[in-house]
Structure formats: structure tokens, C-alpha cells
Scaffold this motif. Structure first.
Motif, PDB file in Angstrom:
ATOM      1  N   LYS A   1       0.805  -1.043  -0.041  1.00 18.32           N
ATOM      2  CA  LYS A   1      -0.019   0.044  -0.016  1.00 18.32           C
ATOM      3  C   LYS A   1       0.823   1.556  -0.011  1.00 18.32           C
ATOM      4  O   LYS A   1       0.713   2.267  -0.734  1.00 18.32           O
ATOM      5  N   GLU A   2       1.924   1.312   0.896  1.00 14.77           N
ATOM      6  CA  GLU A   2       2.757   2.342   1.126  1.00 14.77           C
ATOM      7  C   GLU A   2       3.493   2.615  -0.403  1.00 14.77           C
ATOM      8  O   GLU A   2       3.405   3.739  -0.730  1.00 14.77           O
ATOM      9  N   HIS A   3       4.007   1.550  -1.118  1.00 14.03           N
ATOM     10  CA  HIS A   3       4.765   1.795  -2.377  1.00 14.03           C
ATOM     11  C   HIS A   3       3.782   2.319  -3.406  1.00 14.03           C
ATOM     12  O   HIS A   3       4.149   3.123  -4.121  1.00 14.03           O
ATOM     13  N   ALA A   4       2.609   1.779  -3.266  1.00 13.54           N
ATOM     14  CA  ALA A   4       1.534   2.110  -4.437  1.00 13.54           C
ATOM     15  C   ALA A   4       1.242   3.665  -4.074  1.00 13.54           C
ATOM     16  O   ALA A   4       1.202   4.263  -5.142  1.00 13.54           O
ATOM     17  N   GLU A   5       1.296   4.026  -2.940  1.00 15.82           N
ATOM     18  CA  GLU A   5       0.775   5.439  -2.549  1.00 15.82           C
ATOM     19  C   GLU A   5       1.798   6.184  -3.104  1.00 15.82           C
ATOM     20  O   GLU A   5       1.815   7.548  -3.213  1.00 15.82           O
ATOM     21  N   ARG A   6       3.058   5.769  -2.770  1.00 11.25           N
ATOM     22  CA  ARG A   6       4.424   6.510  -3.159  1.00 11.25           C
ATOM     23  C   ARG A   6       4.416   6.851  -4.663  1.00 11.25           C
ATOM     24  O   ARG A   6       4.446   7.917  -5.373  1.00 11.25           O
TER      25      ARG A   6
END
Ligand code: ADP
Length: 446
Positions: A250-255
Motif C-alpha cells: 500500500k505504501e509503495h503504491a501510494e508513493r
């Protein structure tokens, strides 16, 4: 032309008549004597005018066209008119040539005329600067002897009509010139040189930008595909591990989403007009909302102080100004350790509107400050990424401020904290209580 004969005929007739009268009154000898004397006077007069004509033809510039008598009058006035016409057309040609030289001399590109043996016939001042030549001194000399550069000699030796080449002049290695040789006349050549330093620099920035974007996307994509492969292969995962991996995905997709968002903002700014709109923006209301978001982002880790002039507004784009203010405030939060102070000020300073964010954070060493607004420039890449930074925030800030004719000022000291100031020009300043017009005609052009 028939007029030409009337006067000489009258003069000769007069002499003959006079001779006849004298011959009848006195005797034949006296009559013939008068005729001979008359003819002699006529011949002497013709000779005098012939001599004047000769003198004028020898030096038409110095002497004035002589006055004439009889047929000479018309000869001299015809010559005089011809001379005036000649002078006028010569003046016209000289001034056309001079204008042409001035125009070629004023060209921003270098122009060198070379003869078949590559000797310098003429060049303009841009070419003098590009090749380190001086026309007054080097005219007629071999071009490749004066402008020594391996590329020049090789390029000129190529067949005419060759593709343009680039070179860095020996006397100015920071400059990049594009050269093109064009044949003209029998075997002469026109060498054109153009300063393409800015174009090449823009091309390097573009290449670096594409490389940076790819690099920024690679890590989140690697993480995502790695975890997705695990899921696709049905590899059993502990619930806690699965939760952690999902969180990371999720964090990487948000990034990636943030990066794409910032890239789109930059591209929108670049394709918009270079001058921001002149609509009045209620900055105090905007900062009110921003304050709520900022304090929730800080989650109680920082002490905030807001000092906002409730009457101060500026003209511009509300969406762009929000992005400037929120970028500066979120940077202050992200680069200030827990327990630090952040103060935000919006006030009128010497007629200009100033938005300042002061933090007691990690600060920035002076050598980094001039480069902070470059795309993807970060002092500490790890810290920037950890806190969700894309490395594009200050590039967006700079872009928006330029469109608002505003300045970004940065004061910082490592370990002490930083102050980022956005200063808007007085012509964009508006007072919220007055019935000030919503538009500023001076800023609406472009
Ligand atoms: P990022 O997404 O990395 O924060 P920015 O363009 O907003 O990108 O900022 C560029 C760099 O400037 C940051 O990586 C950081 O090193 C530095 N920087 C920006 N604001 C601050 C600040 N308030 N304190 C310390 N460093 C800062």
C-alpha cells in the motif's frame, strides 16, 4: 536633335552674312577676312569648352560640371544629370550593402564567408566571438589556421552539404556550437555557427529527468511485483507477515501515486501560461484549512504557531497557492524531529505579501540551498523517501512562484532549523475588507 543644328547654322549664317556685307561695302579680301576671323573665334570657343570637358572628365569628383554655351550647354547639362543619376544609384547601392552588412552583423548566429581555399572573406561579430577571430586582423587568412580546432578542419574538409556538427570552442569550453557549411557561388562557402548550449543543456535535463523518474518508479514496482509473485504462487504467509507485506504494498503504491500526482502538477504548470491568473485568493481562509491538515499530519509531534493577517490576500491561482503553502508546511513537519517548533506567518512586509514557514528542524548546509528547487534534488534521499517525499515539492513551489512573479527565499543552518519565505510582489497584494477589484489588469496579460 534637329534643334542642335539651328544655332550653329544661325552662327555660321551670321558670319557669312557679315562677310558678304563687308565684301560688298569694302572689297572681297576684307569680306573673306571677316569670315575667317568669325570661324576662328568659333573654333577657339569650341576648343575652350572641349578643354573644360576634358578637365572635368579627368576628375569628375573634384571639379564641378562646367557651364556651357550654345550646344555645349546641352552637352554639359546632360552630363550633369547623368552624373547625378549615377551618384544616386551608387549611394543607394552603398546604403543597401551597408544595411545588409549591419543585418548580417546583428545576427545572433555566426556567419563566415570563405573562398574556395578557405580564406576568410568576411565574418560577423557573432562568428568573431565563436571562433576567436578578428575580421580587421584576419581577413584573407586561412580560416583553419586562425580558428584552430580539430573538428573545424575535419568538417570543412568533408564534402559540401555535410550534416551539421557540434563542437566546443577552444577558448570557451562551456559553450556548444552547432556548425553548418553551405556552398555558394563558384566554390565559396558560408560557414554558419549557432550557440546551442541552452538547447543541449535542456536536452541533458530532459534525459536526466526521464532517468530519475524511471529510477523513482523502479523501487516501488520491484516491491509490488515481488509481493504479488508470492501471492500468485500461493505461498503460505503468517497473518502478521501478510499484514506487514500488504501494508508495504500500500505504501509503495501510494508513493507511486504521489509521484504521478506531482509529475502531472509539474507538467500542468509547464503547459499553462507563464503568468498566473489575476483572481483574488482568500489566503487567510486557505491557511485556516491548511492549519487543520498540517496539525493532523504532525499528529501532536510539533508545536505550531500561526500568525495570519486576516485581511491580506493576493491574486493568483488558488489551487497553485494551496500547493505552495502545503508543500512548505509539510516539509517543515517532515524535516523537524518530534518536539520541534513550527511557526507560519502571513503578513504584509514593505508592501509585499510574505508567507514564511520557520522550523527548528534538521536545517540544510549552505551548499545544498541553491539546488533545492531542482527536480529530484534531495539532501538526504533516505529521509525524504521515508517521510513520503517525491523530491518534486520545491520544484513545484518554484514553478508556481515564478508564475506569480514571487520569490522563494531560504535561510537555514544545519541543526538549527530553516525558514522558507514566499514573497509576492505588491501588485498582487489585495486587501480583503475593501471592495478591491478581483482582477488586476496589469497581471492579466499573457
Ligand atoms: P522532498 O519530497 O524530498 O521533500 P522537496 O522538493 O520538497 O522534496 O525538497 C527538496 C529537499 O530539500 C528535501 O529532500 C530536503 O532535503 C530539503 N528540504 C526541504 N525542506 C526542508 C526543511 N524544511 N528542512 C530541511 N530540509 C528541507
Amino acid at each position: 536633335m534637329p534643334n542642335f543644328w539651328i544655332q550653329p547654322a544661325l552662327r555660321l549664317g551670321g558670319i557669312a552674312l557679315l562677310g558678304l556685307v563687308v565684301g560688298l561695302v569694302w572689297d572681297l579680301t576684307a569680306g573673306l577676312g571677316v569670315v575667317a576671323a568669325g570661324l576662328l573665334v568659333l573654333v577657339v570657343v569650341q576648343l575652350v569648352y572641349l578643354q573644360r570637358l576634358q578637365r572635368w572628365l579627368d576628375d569628375p569628383e573634384a571639379a564641378v560640371v562646367p557651364e556651357g554655351w550654345g550646344a555645349w550647354n546641352s552637352v554639359f547639362s546632360t552630363l550633369y544629370r547623368a552624373r547625378r543619376r549615377d551618384e544616386a544609384s551608387r549611394k543607394g547601392l552603398t546604403s543597401a550593402l551597408e544595411r545588409f552588412r549591419q543585418a548580417a552583423g546583428a545576427l545572433p548566429d555566426g556567419v563566415v564567408l570563405l573562398d574556395a581555399g578557405f580564406h576568410i572573406e568576411w565574418c560577423n561579430s557573432a562568428a568573431e566571438a565563436h571562433f576567436g577571430i578578428e575580421l580587421a586582423r584576419d581577413q584573407g587568412l586561412l580560416f583553419t589556421h586562425i580558428a584552430r580546432h580539430p573538428v573545424l578542419a575535419d568538417y570543412l574538409a568533408l564534402d559540401v552539404g555535410a550534416m551539421p556538427v557540434t563542437m566546443r570552442p577552444t577558448q570557451n569550453q562551456a559553450q556548444i556550437l552547432s556548425l553548418q557549411v553551405i556552398p555558394f557561388g563558384a566554390a565559396d562557402r558560408l560557414l554558419l555557427s549557432r550557440d546551442v548550449t541552452a538547447i543541449e543543456r535542456a536536452e541533458t535535463i530532459r534525459r536526466d529527468f526521464v532517468a530519475n523518474v524511471s529510477h523513482e518508479l523502479r523501487t516501488p514496482l520491484t516491491v509490488l511485483t515481488g509481493f504479488l509473485e508470492l501471492i500468485a504462487d500461493d505461498i503460505p504467509r503468517e497473518p502478521a507477515v501478510a499484514r506487514r507485506q500488504n501494508q508495504l504494498m500500500k505504501e509503495h503504491a501510494e508513493r507511486m501515486a504521489r509521484l504521478v500526482e506531482d509529475l502531472l502538477t509539474l507538467s500542468r504548470l509547464e503547459s499553462d501560461s507563464v503568468i498566473a491568473p489575476s483572481t483574488r485568493v482568500d489566503v487567510p481562509a486557505l491557511l485556516d484549512h491548511l492549519g487543520v491538515d498540517a496539525e493532523s499530519l504532525a499528529a501532536g509531534r510539533h508545536r505550531f504557531r500561526w500568525d495570519v493577517d486576516p485581511h491580506l490576500a493576493v491574486t493568483g491561482s488558488e489551487q497553485e497557492l494551496r500547493s505552495v503553502f502545503s508543500n512548505l508546511v509539510s516539509n517543515a513537519i517532515r524535516y523537524t524531529p518530534a518536539g520541534g517548533d513550527i511557526s507560519v506567518t502571513w503578513r504584509l512586509q514593505k508592501g509585499q505579501a510574505e508567507f514564511a514557514v520557520k522550523d527548528s528542524g534538521i536545517g540544510i548546509a549552505p551548499e545544498h540551498i541553491p539546488r533545492l528547487t531542482e527536480r529530484f534534488y534531495r539532501v538526504d534521499t533516505g529521509r525524504s523517501r521515508e517521510t513520503g517525499g517525491t523530491g518534486l515539492g520545491l520544484a513545484i513551489v518554484k514553478h508556481v512562484l515564478v508564475r506569480h512573479q514571487a520569490k522563494l527565499e531560504i535561510d537555514s543552518e544545519p541543526g538549527q532549523g530553516s525558514t522558507f519565505r514566499a514573497v509576492f510582489p505588491s501588485r498582487r497584494v489585495r486587501h480583503l475588507d475593501t471592495a478591491a477589484a478581483d482582477t488586476d489588469p496589469a497581471a492579466s496579460t499573457g
